[in-house]
Design a protein around this motif. Sequence first.
Motif, PDB file in Angstrom:
ATOM      1  N   ARG A 182      18.422   0.116  -6.007  1.00  0.00           N
ATOM      2  CA  ARG A 182      18.590  -1.082  -5.184  1.00  0.00           C
ATOM      3  C   ARG A 182      17.443  -1.249  -4.191  1.00  0.00           C
ATOM      4  O   ARG A 182      16.884  -2.342  -4.037  1.00  0.00           O
ATOM      5  N   THR A 183      17.079  -0.170  -3.531  1.00  0.00           N
ATOM      6  CA  THR A 183      15.993  -0.225  -2.556  1.00  0.00           C
ATOM      7  C   THR A 183      14.665  -0.516  -3.244  1.00  0.00           C
ATOM      8  O   THR A 183      13.881  -1.353  -2.776  1.00  0.00           O
ATOM      9  N   LEU A 184      14.404   0.162  -4.341  1.00  0.00           N
ATOM     10  CA  LEU A 184      13.159  -0.053  -5.070  1.00  0.00           C
ATOM     11  C   LEU A 184      13.076  -1.497  -5.571  1.00  0.00           C
ATOM     12  O   LEU A 184      12.033  -2.144  -5.455  1.00  0.00           O
ATOM     13  N   ASN A 185      14.167  -2.010  -6.112  1.00  0.00           N
ATOM     14  CA  ASN A 185      14.182  -3.404  -6.563  1.00  0.00           C
ATOM     15  C   ASN A 185      13.844  -4.357  -5.421  1.00  0.00           C
ATOM     16  O   ASN A 185      13.127  -5.338  -5.609  1.00  0.00           O
ATOM     17  N   SER A 186      14.369  -4.062  -4.247  1.00  0.00           N
ATOM     18  CA  SER A 186      14.113  -4.898  -3.077  1.00  0.00           C
ATOM     19  C   SER A 186      12.623  -4.905  -2.728  1.00  0.00           C
ATOM     20  O   SER A 186      12.048  -5.957  -2.441  1.00  0.00           O
ATOM     21  N   TYR A 187      11.995  -3.745  -2.741  1.00  0.00           N
ATOM     22  CA  TYR A 187      10.560  -3.668  -2.451  1.00  0.00           C
ATOM     23  C   TYR A 187       9.746  -4.408  -3.510  1.00  0.00           C
ATOM     24  O   TYR A 187       8.787  -5.119  -3.184  1.00  0.00           O
ATOM     25  N   ILE A 188      10.119  -4.251  -4.758  1.00  0.00           N
ATOM     26  CA  ILE A 188       9.381  -4.916  -5.833  1.00  0.00           C
ATOM     27  C   ILE A 188       9.515  -6.434  -5.696  1.00  0.00           C
ATOM     28  O   ILE A 188       8.520  -7.164  -5.799  1.00  0.00           O
ATOM     29  N   LYS A 189      10.713  -6.913  -5.424  1.00  0.00           N
ATOM     30  CA  LYS A 189      10.906  -8.355  -5.229  1.00  0.00           C
ATOM     31  C   LYS A 189      10.102  -8.859  -4.040  1.00  0.00           C
ATOM     32  O   LYS A 189       9.534  -9.952  -4.088  1.00  0.00           O
ATOM     33  N   CYS A 190      10.064  -8.072  -2.992  1.00  0.00           N
ATOM     34  CA  CYS A 190       9.260  -8.431  -1.824  1.00  0.00           C
ATOM     35  C   CYS A 190       7.797  -8.589  -2.227  1.00  0.00           C
ATOM     36  O   CYS A 190       7.163  -9.599  -1.923  1.00  0.00           O
ATOM     37  N   SER A 243      13.324 -11.202   0.061  1.00  0.00           N
ATOM     38  CA  SER A 243      12.941 -10.935   1.441  1.00  0.00           C
ATOM     39  C   SER A 243      12.273  -9.566   1.546  1.00  0.00           C
ATOM     40  O   SER A 243      12.366  -8.742   0.644  1.00  0.00           O
ATOM     41  N   CYS A 244      11.589  -9.358   2.661  1.00  0.00           N
ATOM     42  CA  CYS A 244      10.833  -8.120   2.874  1.00  0.00           C
ATOM     43  C   CYS A 244      11.275  -7.420   4.153  1.00  0.00           C
ATOM     44  O   CYS A 244      11.594  -8.067   5.148  1.00  0.00           O
ATOM     45  N   THR A 245      11.225  -6.112   4.110  1.00  0.00           N
ATOM     46  CA  THR A 245      11.392  -5.324   5.321  1.00  0.00           C
ATOM     47  C   THR A 245      10.058  -5.363   6.063  1.00  0.00           C
ATOM     48  O   THR A 245       9.046  -5.841   5.523  1.00  0.00           O
ATOM     49  N   ALA A 246      10.030  -4.816   7.259  1.00  0.00           N
ATOM     50  CA  ALA A 246       8.770  -4.748   8.007  1.00  0.00           C
ATOM     51  C   ALA A 246       7.729  -3.965   7.219  1.00  0.00           C
ATOM     52  O   ALA A 246       6.555  -4.343   7.154  1.00  0.00           O
ATOM     53  N   GLU A 247       8.167  -2.865   6.590  1.00  0.00           N
ATOM     54  CA  GLU A 247       7.248  -2.049   5.800  1.00  0.00           C
ATOM     55  C   GLU A 247       6.705  -2.835   4.614  1.00  0.00           C
ATOM     56  O   GLU A 247       5.532  -2.767   4.284  1.00  0.00           O
ATOM     57  N   GLY A 248       7.580  -3.588   3.965  1.00  0.00           N
ATOM     58  CA  GLY A 248       7.175  -4.397   2.815  1.00  0.00           C
ATOM     59  C   GLY A 248       6.183  -5.477   3.200  1.00  0.00           C
ATOM     60  O   GLY A 248       5.193  -5.712   2.495  1.00  0.00           O
ATOM     61  N   ARG A 249       6.417  -6.136   4.333  1.00  0.00           N
ATOM     62  CA  ARG A 249       5.480  -7.166   4.808  1.00  0.00           C
ATOM     63  C   ARG A 249       4.120  -6.564   5.090  1.00  0.00           C
ATOM     64  O   ARG A 249       3.090  -7.133   4.743  1.00  0.00           O
ATOM     65  N   THR A 250       4.115  -5.405   5.707  1.00  0.00           N
ATOM     66  CA  THR A 250       2.848  -4.740   6.021  1.00  0.00           C
ATOM     67  C   THR A 250       2.107  -4.373   4.750  1.00  0.00           C
ATOM     68  O   THR A 250       0.901  -4.585   4.639  1.00  0.00           O
ATOM     69  N   LEU A 251       2.819  -3.845   3.787  1.00  0.00           N
ATOM     70  CA  LEU A 251       2.198  -3.498   2.509  1.00  0.00           C
ATOM     71  C   LEU A 251       1.585  -4.728   1.866  1.00  0.00           C
ATOM     72  O   LEU A 251       0.439  -4.698   1.413  1.00  0.00           O
ATOM     73  N   LYS A 252       2.326  -5.818   1.836  1.00  0.00           N
ATOM     74  CA  LYS A 252       1.825  -7.052   1.237  1.00  0.00           C
ATOM     75  C   LYS A 252       0.554  -7.534   1.928  1.00  0.00           C
ATOM     76  O   LYS A 252      -0.345  -8.056   1.283  1.00  0.00           O
ATOM     77  N   GLU A 253       0.493  -7.354   3.238  1.00  0.00           N
ATOM     78  CA  GLU A 253      -0.678  -7.808   3.990  1.00  0.00           C
ATOM     79  C   GLU A 253      -1.933  -7.022   3.624  1.00  0.00           C
ATOM     80  O   GLU A 253      -3.037  -7.537   3.742  1.00  0.00           O
ATOM     81  N   HIS A 254      -1.772  -5.780   3.204  1.00  0.00           N
ATOM     82  CA  HIS A 254      -2.932  -4.922   3.003  1.00  0.00           C
ATOM     83  C   HIS A 254      -3.207  -4.531   1.554  1.00  0.00           C
ATOM     84  O   HIS A 254      -4.246  -3.953   1.264  1.00  0.00           O
TER      85      HIS A 254
END
Length: 131
Positions: A46-54, A60-71
């Motif tokens: 579930r968590t991994l799917n959430s990160y992949i969708k982000c 939606s993205c967690t703070a960590e996911g948003r940061t990853l996407k930015e970089h």
Amino acid sequence: MRPTLVAAVGLLSILGSSTAFPLPSETKYSNRYDLLDIDVILNNQRTLNSYIKCLLDQGSCTAEGRTLKEHITEAMETSCEKCTDTQKKLMRKSTRFLIENRPEDWKNIREYYDKEGKFEGFIEEFIKSDD
């Protein structure tokens, strides 16, 4: 492709490991998420799917996911030169996991962030190295 993870995509590394914003006086990304337990993320569907969708702009993205996407794109373009050693290890582990266990997700992430395939060979080189 150049080692970068993607290789991130690695994404998976995706996964929140390539962290926060660069600090003004440093050339590395913030180590804010270096203690992230990547095994917990990779082993929780579930968590991994959430990160992949982000990462794919499908959820939606967690703070960590948003940061990853930015970089993630910059990390790919520069072979993760701003990544800390820990972030490089997390990216390699995440990418290897995706390639071996979720190849379709890896393909989607790779294509999303490297539409032209510029980093393809370098990603392989990056994930195989241990620097």
